[in-house]
Design an enzyme around this catalytic site. Structure first.
Site, short mmCIF file in Angstrom:
data_model
loop_
_atom_site.label_atom_id
_atom_site.label_comp_id
_atom_site.label_asym_id
_atom_site.label_seq_id
_atom_site.Cartn_x
_atom_site.Cartn_y
_atom_site.Cartn_z
N ASP A 1 0.81 -1.14 0.15
CA ASP A 1 -0.01 -0.07 -0.04
C ASP A 1 1.00 1.24 -0.02
O ASP A 1 2.17 1.14 0.14
CB ASP A 1 -0.61 -0.04 1.17
CG ASP A 1 -1.78 1.02 1.36
OD1 ASP A 1 -2.17 1.52 0.15
OD2 ASP A 1 -1.79 1.92 2.32
N SER A 2 0.45 2.44 -0.33
CA SER A 2 1.14 3.70 -0.18
C SER A 2 1.49 3.98 1.20
O SER A 2 2.27 4.63 1.35
CB SER A 2 0.15 4.91 -0.64
OG SER A 2 -1.08 4.98 -0.07
N GLY B 1 -2.66 9.06 -3.79
CA GLY B 1 -4.03 9.50 -4.40
C GLY B 1 -4.02 10.75 -4.88
O GLY B 1 -4.97 11.22 -5.78
N CYS C 1 -4.46 -1.22 -2.02
CA CYS C 1 -4.42 0.35 -2.09
C CYS C 1 -5.40 0.48 -3.42
O CYS C 1 -5.23 0.17 -4.56
CB CYS C 1 -3.13 0.82 -2.62
SG CYS C 1 -2.89 2.65 -2.96
N GLU D 1 -5.25 8.65 9.29
CA GLU D 1 -3.71 8.73 9.70
C GLU D 1 -3.72 9.36 10.92
O GLU D 1 -2.70 8.76 11.61
CB GLU D 1 -2.77 9.18 8.46
CG GLU D 1 -3.22 8.61 7.21
CD GLU D 1 -2.05 7.88 6.68
OE1 GLU D 1 -0.90 8.51 6.88
OE2 GLU D 1 -1.99 7.01 6.13
N CYS E 1 -11.05 2.83 -0.87
CA CYS E 1 -9.68 3.22 -0.43
C CYS E 1 -9.39 2.33 0.79
O CYS E 1 -10.50 2.31 1.77
CB CYS E 1 -9.69 4.65 -0.01
SG CYS E 1 -8.28 5.21 0.83
N THR E 2 -8.24 1.79 1.22
CA THR E 2 -8.05 1.10 2.28
C THR E 2 -8.03 1.50 3.62
O THR E 2 -8.18 0.87 4.60
CB THR E 2 -6.69 0.17 2.11
OG1 THR E 2 -5.98 1.07 1.46
CG2 THR E 2 -7.15 -1.02 0.79
N1 DGL Z 1 -3.96 3.71 0.04
C1 DGL Z 1 -4.55 4.79 -0.74
C2 DGL Z 1 -5.76 3.98 -1.36
O1 DGL Z 1 -6.28 3.20 -0.80
C3 DGL Z 1 -4.89 5.78 0.05
C4 DGL Z 1 -3.80 6.64 0.79
C5 DGL Z 1 -3.09 7.34 -0.64
O2 DGL Z 1 -3.66 8.30 -1.18
O3 DGL Z 1 -1.92 7.17 -0.82
O4 DGL Z 1 -6.23 4.69 -2.10
#
Ligand code: DGL
Length: 259
Positions: free
Chosen positions: A6-7, A39, A69, A148, A182-183
């Site tokens: 994930d990010s 994102g 993600c 977060e 979105c996770t």
């Molecule tokens: N993990 C990203 C998602 O599920 C959200 C956080 C980001 O923008 O990186 O879209």
């Protein structure tokens, strides 16, 4: 050995699901905490980052990858699948299947980051699956920073205001299913459910984890290693909220730019 990335932290909601479904499976997680958020970035940048994330997980010997993600799943999945020989599962298809099964009214809302909504991936697939569906989309850019920072309590006025700001338009409509695309968003489930009572919330990480676990025996010893591209201590401090478990001693730094 399953790889998950994930990010940042959000993909840990999927790790929790995989753990529940297959306690014996060994997991490697990569959270790109040094470059989060994805994102708000361009398609080209998201693809470049995602390729590096996959290359890193492959260097650890994983035999399947979960893209936990929403942003990467909607923007880069087909590129990743083309360049990788092992299965790469994203969140879009599993979530769309679950939503189509859940809806009775035929009206579905999709929530996601700016990049996810820009991609159109969810409505495109939903309409392919069932052309008569009515699909509404809403980018919710304030949700990720709230989650977060732990601002997710049902009674928190800031969480409520943010949810109202994006979702008031769905109140008193025939929308009966909302894809949390979105996770991070499952952590706001209680606040969302309060504003939209009776609506089915689709947890994308959970649906994708179920698909990934199908046909796997889960032979392993249930270990988990976590890698991040910024300070492991910051990840350890926040991970508990997503995972419901302490990951101290299991987190290492990786220079993701080298992949
Ligand atoms: N993990 C990203 C998602 O599920 C959200 C956080 C980001 O923008 O990186 O879209």
């Amino acid at each position: 050995l399953i790889g998950i990335f994930d990010s940042g932290l959000g993909g840990l909601t999927a790790v929790k699901q995989i753990r529940g479904l297959m306690p014996q499976e060994d997991l490697v997680y990569f959270g790109d905490t040094g470059r989060v958020p994805y994102g708000t970035k361009s398609r080209a940048t998201i693809i470049q980052y995602a390729k590096q994330d996959v290359a890193f997980l492959q260097s650890k010997g994983v035999d399947a990858i979960l893209v936990a993600c929403g942003t990467v799943s909607t923007t880069a999945l087909s590129v990743l699948q083309k360049q990788t020989k092992i299965p790469v599962v994203g969140v879009v298809e599993p979530a769309c299947r679950a939503a189509v099964e859940a809806t009775k009214s035929g009206s579905i809302a999709v929530l996601g980051t700016n990049a996810t909504i820009r991609s159109g991936a969810f409505p495109d697939l939903l309409k392919d699956m069932q052309p008569s569906l009515r699909v509404y989309e809403q980018a919710c850019p304030l949700f990720v920073p709230l989650v977060e920072n732990g601002v997710t309590d049902k009674d928190d006025p800031i969480a409520r205001l943010a949810v109202e700001r994006y979702l008031n338009r769905f109140k008193d409509t025939d929308i009966d299913t909302v894809i949390l695309g979105c996770t991070h968003y499952p952590l706001l489930s209680q606040v969302i459910a309060d504003l939209l009572p009776g609506v089915t919330l689709i947890n994308t990480g959970y649906e994708a984890a179920k698909v990934l676990c199908e046909g796997r025996s889960g032979n392993g010893t249930g270990t988990a290693r976590y890698y991040v591209s910024d300070d492991p201590e910051m990840f350890i401090a926040a991970a508990g909220r997503f995972l419901g478990q302490d990951v101290k001693g299991q987190v290492s730094y990786v220079d993701i730019g080298a992949y």
